[in-house]
Design a protein around this motif. Structure first.
Motif, PDB file in Angstrom:
ATOM      1  N   PHE A  83      -0.538  -3.753   7.230  1.00  0.00           N
ATOM      2  CA  PHE A  83      -0.010  -2.948   6.125  1.00  0.00           C
ATOM      3  C   PHE A  83      -1.074  -2.025   5.534  1.00  0.00           C
ATOM      4  O   PHE A  83      -0.743  -0.960   4.999  1.00  0.00           O
ATOM      5  N   GLU A 112      -0.891   0.866   7.692  1.00  0.00           N
ATOM      6  CA  GLU A 112       0.302   1.655   7.368  1.00  0.00           C
ATOM      7  C   GLU A 112       0.047   2.559   6.171  1.00  0.00           C
ATOM      8  O   GLU A 112       0.402   3.736   6.179  1.00  0.00           O
ATOM      9  N   LYS A 166      10.329   3.853   7.555  1.00  0.00           N
ATOM     10  CA  LYS A 166      10.918   3.056   8.633  1.00  0.00           C
ATOM     11  C   LYS A 166      10.389   3.493   9.985  1.00  0.00           C
ATOM     12  O   LYS A 166      10.070   2.654  10.847  1.00  0.00           O
ATOM     13  N   LEU A 217       6.684   2.336  10.390  1.00  0.00           N
ATOM     14  CA  LEU A 217       6.578   0.934  10.751  1.00  0.00           C
ATOM     15  C   LEU A 217       6.926   0.706  12.219  1.00  0.00           C
ATOM     16  O   LEU A 217       6.296  -0.109  12.902  1.00  0.00           O
ATOM     17  N   ARG A 239       4.371  -0.863  14.924  1.00  0.00           N
ATOM     18  CA  ARG A 239       4.743  -2.076  15.665  1.00  0.00           C
ATOM     19  C   ARG A 239       4.697  -1.828  17.167  1.00  0.00           C
ATOM     20  O   ARG A 239       4.398  -2.738  17.935  1.00  0.00           O
ATOM     21  N   VAL A 242       6.206  -1.177   0.536  1.00  0.00           N
ATOM     22  CA  VAL A 242       5.218  -1.899   1.336  1.00  0.00           C
ATOM     23  C   VAL A 242       4.681  -3.091   0.551  1.00  0.00           C
ATOM     24  O   VAL A 242       4.528  -4.190   1.096  1.00  0.00           O
TER      25      VAL A 242
END
Length: 266
Positions: free
Chosen positions: A178, A181, A196, A199, A203, A142
């Motif tokens: 981020f 995240e 993955k 993310l 999104r 990240v």
């Protein structure tokens, strides 16, 4: 726009959850305080040694006359300290989460148990050392993405007008995304959701993610504020992770304090 409000609502719910569960809040403060002390110590050490470090790195300027030598090295020293402060701000959350992995895992589990209809929380089943390795690896990935975006935005900052208006807004959105995240990773990693996939989830609900992460980014610009908001941020991120995975939840605002929490599982 609705998701923006919902994301911000999870941030507020997390802070209220932490406020209503005093023991859990105090428990969650420890990693942030430890990291803050380490960062302050490093910055104080840099402040005392920055002049010597600058002189060592610029031996070619030893023969420069006054006042140019002082101006040149003084400017480099100020730039070095400013860079250190910037790095401290953007890495504080990741380092705190890494240092406090066991603390925040337990805090996140407490949130899950407090809002889960059956009073249980998902468990990764992985050894602690394996969890720490995955967390460190993902944090570096990240951070690499953040640095890449940072370089691109820095370059775009020289574009007239756009660089002074649009670019800072995009920068805060990228940082907020981020940051969200990193915080949701505590709950999602425990559920076996890889970086993955995380993310992709974020999104898919971009406005929700930004509604949670951007206001927190503004607050986290002051590391000491970040220390006191971190337990609630982890709690709010856990609640948001449940939403992203469409898990049923009781209203976090209706949950009682620590005394009413189900006992922790071994």
């Amino acid at each position: 726009m609705r998701d923006l409000r919902v994301g911000f609502g999870y941030l507020m719910k997390g802070q209220r959850w932490a406020g209503r569960h005093g023991k859990s809040y105090g428990f969650g403060l420890l990693p942030g305080l430890v990291t803050f002390v380490l960062y302050v110590g490093a910055l104080i050490g840099l402040a005392y040694g920055a002049d010597d470090l600058t002189a060592w790195a610029t031996p070619f300027a030893d023969d420069w006359g006054s006042p140019w030598l002082g101006i040149f090295r003084g400017a480099l020293t100020a730039l070095l300290f400013a860079l250190a402060l910037f790095l401290a701000v953007i890495t504080f959350t990741a380092v705190t989460l890494l240092v406090g992995q066991p603390f925040y895992e337990e805090l996140s589990e407490r949130v899950d148990r407090s809002v889960s209809p059956d009073g249980t929380a998902p468990e990764s089943g992985l050894p602690l050392i394996r969890e720490l390795w995955i967390s460190a690896r993902d944090s570096l990935r990240v951070l690499g993405r953040v640095v890449l975006y940072g370089v691109l935005l820095f370059a775009c900052g020289f574009i007239p007008v756009v660089g002074q208006t649009v670019v800072p807004v995009i920068g805060f959105c990228v940082s907020g995304f981020f940051l969200a995240e990193e915080l949701t990773a505590v709950a999602l990693q425990r559920r076996g959701v890889e970086l993955k996939q995380r993310l992709t989830l974020l999104r898919g609900r971009r406005m929700l993610t930004l509604g949670f992460g951007v206001p927190l980014t503004f607050a986290f610009l002051v590391p000491l504020v970040a220390v006191f908001l971190m337990p609630g941020a982890v709690a709010g991120a856990t609640l948001m992770a449940r939403d992203l995975l469409e898990e049923p939840s009781a209203d976090a605002d209706d949950t009682a304090g620590d005394a009413a929490l189900p006992p922790a599982t071994a």
